[in-house]
Scaffold this motif. Structure first.
Motif, PDB file in Angstrom:
ATOM      1  N   GLY A   1       0.815  -1.215   0.000  1.00  0.00           N
ATOM      2  CA  GLY A   1       0.000   0.000   0.000  1.00  0.00           C
ATOM      3  C   GLY A   1       0.847   1.263   0.000  1.00  0.00           C
ATOM      4  O   GLY A   1       0.538   2.228  -0.714  1.00  0.00           O
ATOM      5  N   HIS A   2       1.929   1.262   0.777  1.00  0.00           N
ATOM      6  CA  HIS A   2       2.794   2.445   0.836  1.00  0.00           C
ATOM      7  C   HIS A   2       3.529   2.690  -0.486  1.00  0.00           C
ATOM      8  O   HIS A   2       3.893   3.824  -0.792  1.00  0.00           O
ATOM      9  N   HIS A   3       3.752   1.654  -1.231  1.00  0.00           N
ATOM     10  CA  HIS A   3       4.519   1.787  -2.473  1.00  0.00           C
ATOM     11  C   HIS A   3       3.652   1.542  -3.712  1.00  0.00           C
ATOM     12  O   HIS A   3       4.169   1.239  -4.790  1.00  0.00           O
ATOM     13  N   SER A   4       2.348   1.699  -3.557  1.00  0.00           N
ATOM     14  CA  SER A   4       1.426   1.412  -4.668  1.00  0.00           C
ATOM     15  C   SER A   4       1.588   2.388  -5.832  1.00  0.00           C
ATOM     16  O   SER A   4       1.393   2.002  -6.990  1.00  0.00           O
ATOM     17  N   ILE A   5       1.953   3.621  -5.568  1.00  0.00           N
ATOM     18  CA  ILE A   5       2.136   4.588  -6.661  1.00  0.00           C
ATOM     19  C   ILE A   5       3.325   4.174  -7.520  1.00  0.00           C
ATOM     20  O   ILE A   5       3.249   4.196  -8.748  1.00  0.00           O
ATOM     21  N   ALA A   6       4.419   3.775  -6.882  1.00  0.00           N
ATOM     22  CA  ALA A   6       5.585   3.308  -7.651  1.00  0.00           C
ATOM     23  C   ALA A   6       5.235   2.059  -8.434  1.00  0.00           C
ATOM     24  O   ALA A   6       5.661   1.898  -9.586  1.00  0.00           O
ATOM     25  N   LEU A   7       4.466   1.162  -7.829  1.00  0.00           N
ATOM     26  CA  LEU A   7       4.041  -0.048  -8.536  1.00  0.00           C
ATOM     27  C   LEU A   7       3.193   0.305  -9.748  1.00  0.00           C
ATOM     28  O   LEU A   7       3.410  -0.217 -10.843  1.00  0.00           O
ATOM     29  N   PHE A   8       2.249   1.212  -9.576  1.00  0.00           N
ATOM     30  CA  PHE A   8       1.387   1.620 -10.683  1.00  0.00           C
ATOM     31  C   PHE A   8       2.190   2.259 -11.814  1.00  0.00           C
ATOM     32  O   PHE A   8       2.036   1.901 -12.984  1.00  0.00           O
ATOM     33  N   ILE A   9       3.058   3.194 -11.485  1.00  0.00           N
ATOM     34  CA  ILE A   9       3.850   3.890 -12.504  1.00  0.00           C
ATOM     35  C   ILE A   9       4.816   2.926 -13.189  1.00  0.00           C
ATOM     36  O   ILE A   9       4.948   2.929 -14.417  1.00  0.00           O
ATOM     37  N   GLY A  10       5.518   2.109 -12.413  1.00  0.00           N
ATOM     38  CA  GLY A  10       6.456   1.155 -12.999  1.00  0.00           C
ATOM     39  C   GLY A  10       5.764   0.165 -13.910  1.00  0.00           C
ATOM     40  O   GLY A  10       6.245  -0.148 -15.003  1.00  0.00           O
ATOM     41  N   TYR A  11       4.610  -0.343 -13.477  1.00  0.00           N
ATOM     42  CA  TYR A  11       3.852  -1.308 -14.286  1.00  0.00           C
ATOM     43  C   TYR A  11       3.321  -0.645 -15.549  1.00  0.00           C
ATOM     44  O   TYR A  11       3.411  -1.209 -16.646  1.00  0.00           O
ATOM     45  N   ALA A  12       2.786   0.567 -15.416  1.00  0.00           N
ATOM     46  CA  ALA A  12       2.240   1.281 -16.579  1.00  0.00           C
ATOM     47  C   ALA A  12       3.331   1.580 -17.608  1.00  0.00           C
ATOM     48  O   ALA A  12       3.122   1.392 -18.814  1.00  0.00           O
ATOM     49  N   LEU A  13       4.483   2.024 -17.159  1.00  0.00           N
ATOM     50  CA  LEU A  13       5.574   2.321 -18.095  1.00  0.00           C
ATOM     51  C   LEU A  13       6.116   1.058 -18.754  1.00  0.00           C
ATOM     52  O   LEU A  13       6.431   1.056 -19.943  1.00  0.00           O
ATOM     53  N   ALA A  14       6.222  -0.018 -17.992  1.00  0.00           N
ATOM     54  CA  ALA A  14       6.697  -1.283 -18.565  1.00  0.00           C
ATOM     55  C   ALA A  14       5.723  -1.773 -19.638  1.00  0.00           C
ATOM     56  O   ALA A  14       6.132  -2.155 -20.741  1.00  0.00           O
ATOM     57  N   LEU A  15       4.433  -1.746 -19.327  1.00  0.00           N
ATOM     58  CA  LEU A  15       3.446  -2.186 -20.315  1.00  0.00           C
ATOM     59  C   LEU A  15       3.410  -1.270 -21.531  1.00  0.00           C
ATOM     60  O   LEU A  15       3.265  -1.735 -22.664  1.00  0.00           O
ATOM     61  N   ALA A  16       3.561   0.042 -21.308  1.00  0.00           N
ATOM     62  CA  ALA A  16       3.588   0.976 -22.436  1.00  0.00           C
ATOM     63  C   ALA A  16       4.780   0.692 -23.349  1.00  0.00           C
ATOM     64  O   ALA A  16       4.637   0.701 -24.582  1.00  0.00           O
ATOM     65  N   CYS A  17       5.928   0.437 -22.773  1.00  0.00           N
ATOM     66  CA  CYS A  17       7.111   0.100 -23.581  1.00  0.00           C
ATOM     67  C   CYS A  17       6.880  -1.178 -24.377  1.00  0.00           C
ATOM     68  O   CYS A  17       7.239  -1.270 -25.554  1.00  0.00           O
ATOM     69  N   LEU A  18       6.290  -2.182 -23.737  1.00  0.00           N
ATOM     70  CA  LEU A  18       6.032  -3.446 -24.429  1.00  0.00           C
ATOM     71  C   LEU A  18       5.025  -3.269 -25.557  1.00  0.00           C
ATOM     72  O   LEU A  18       5.184  -3.851 -26.636  1.00  0.00           O
ATOM     73  N   VAL A  19       4.008  -2.436 -25.347  1.00  0.00           N
ATOM     74  CA  VAL A  19       3.013  -2.192 -26.397  1.00  0.00           C
ATOM     75  C   VAL A  19       3.651  -1.465 -27.570  1.00  0.00           C
ATOM     76  O   VAL A  19       3.417  -1.819 -28.735  1.00  0.00           O
ATOM     77  N   ILE A  20       4.459  -0.467 -27.290  1.00  0.00           N
ATOM     78  CA  ILE A  20       5.134   0.264 -28.373  1.00  0.00           C
ATOM     79  C   ILE A  20       6.052  -0.672 -29.153  1.00  0.00           C
ATOM     80  O   ILE A  20       6.055  -0.678 -30.389  1.00  0.00           O
ATOM     81  N   ARG A  21       6.821  -1.484 -28.437  1.00  0.00           N
ATOM     82  CA  ARG A  21       7.728  -2.421 -29.122  1.00  0.00           C
ATOM     83  C   ARG A  21       6.945  -3.457 -29.922  1.00  0.00           C
ATOM     84  O   ARG A  21       7.328  -3.816 -31.031  1.00  0.00           O
ATOM     85  N   ARG A  22       5.836  -3.950 -29.371  1.00  0.00           N
ATOM     86  CA  ARG A  22       5.009  -4.933 -30.081  1.00  0.00           C
ATOM     87  C   ARG A  22       4.419  -4.333 -31.349  1.00  0.00           C
ATOM     88  O   ARG A  22       4.409  -4.963 -32.404  1.00  0.00           O
ATOM     89  N   ASN A  23       3.938  -3.093 -31.260  1.00  0.00           N
ATOM     90  CA  ASN A  23       3.372  -2.441 -32.440  1.00  0.00           C
ATOM     91  C   ASN A  23       4.422  -2.217 -33.514  1.00  0.00           C
ATOM     92  O   ASN A  23       4.147  -2.380 -34.701  1.00  0.00           O
ATOM     93  N   ARG A  24       5.623  -1.858 -33.121  1.00  0.00           N
ATOM     94  CA  ARG A  24       6.704  -1.698 -34.098  1.00  0.00           C
ATOM     95  C   ARG A  24       7.057  -3.040 -34.735  1.00  0.00           C
ATOM     96  O   ARG A  24       7.353  -3.115 -35.912  1.00  0.00           O
ATOM     97  N   LEU A  25       7.016  -4.087 -33.924  1.00  0.00           N
ATOM     98  CA  LEU A  25       7.292  -5.424 -34.433  1.00  0.00           C
ATOM     99  C   LEU A  25       6.228  -5.838 -35.446  1.00  0.00           C
ATOM    100  O   LEU A  25       6.539  -6.371 -36.512  1.00  0.00           O
TER     101      LEU A  25
END
Length: 157
Positions: free
Chosen positions: A105-129
Motif C-alpha cells: 500500500g505504501h509503495h502502490s504509486i511506484a508499482l502503478f507507474i512502474g507497471y504502466a511504463l513497462a506495459l507501455a514500452c512493451l506495447v510500443i515495441r510490439r506495435n513496431r514489431l
C-alpha cells in the motif's frame, strides 16, 4: 533506417527477470540501510528497473516482463516481511501478511507507474514489431515473407 531504443531489446526473459530481482533487492537493502526502511529511493529505482527491463527483453519473452512488476514488488516485500518488518515500515506487532499489505500500500504509486511504463514500452515495441520495423531475430532487417506451402508429392518406392 536508424535503430532506436525500441529496437534494442535482445536479452532472454529469464536473464532480465534475474537482473530485475538482483537490482530491486540491492536497492531495497541499500535504501533500508540508509533511511532505516524502504522509501523513495526504492520507488524511483523500481520504476526505472521496470522500464529498463521492458526495453531489454527479447520480443519473444514479453510475457515475462508483462507480469514482472507486481510479482517483483511482492517478492521483495515478502522477503522483508519475513526478515525485517521494520525495514518496510510495518508496526511492531504486525504479522507477516499485515506487513506485506502495508508495504504494498505504501509503495502502490511506484508499482502503478512502474507497471504502466513497462506495459507501455512493451506495447510500443510490439506495435513496431507488427508493423515490420523490427524482427524477432534482428533489430534492423525487415521480416522475411512467409514461406509458401510445398505441394505434397508422394515419393515412389
Amino acid at each position: 533506417m536508424s535503430r532506436t531504443i525500441w529496437d534494442e531489446g535482445h536479452e532472454p526473459g529469464g536473464r532480465v527477470v534475474a537482473l530485475a530481482v538482483a537490482l530491486a533487492l540491492t536497492v531495497a537493502v541499500i535504501d533500508s540501510l540508509l533511511a532505516g526502511r524502504v522509501e523513495v529511493l526504492f520507488d524511483v529505482c523500481f520504476v526505472l528497473i521496470c522500464t529498463g527491463v521492458a526495453l531489454l527483453v527479447h520480443p519473444r519473452d514479453f510475457f515475462f516482463v508483462g507480469v514482472l512488476p507486481p510479482l517483483l514488488m511482492l517478492g521483495i516485500f515478502g522477503l522483508f516481511a519475513l526478515s525485517s518488518r521494520s525495514g518496510i515500515g510495518a508496526a511492531h506487532g504486525d504479522g507477516f501478511l499485515q506487513a506485506l499489505i502495508s508495504a504494498l500500500g505504501h509503495h502502490s504509486i511506484a508499482l502503478f507507474i512502474g507497471y504502466a511504463l513497462a506495459l507501455a514500452c512493451l506495447v510500443i515495441r510490439r506495435n513496431r514489431l507488427l508493423r515490420g520495423t523490427i524482427t524477432r531475430g534482428s533489430a534492423t532487417s525487415r521480416p522475411h515473407p512467409p514461406a509458401r506451402p510445398q505441394a505434397y508429392h508422394p515419393t515412389s518406392r
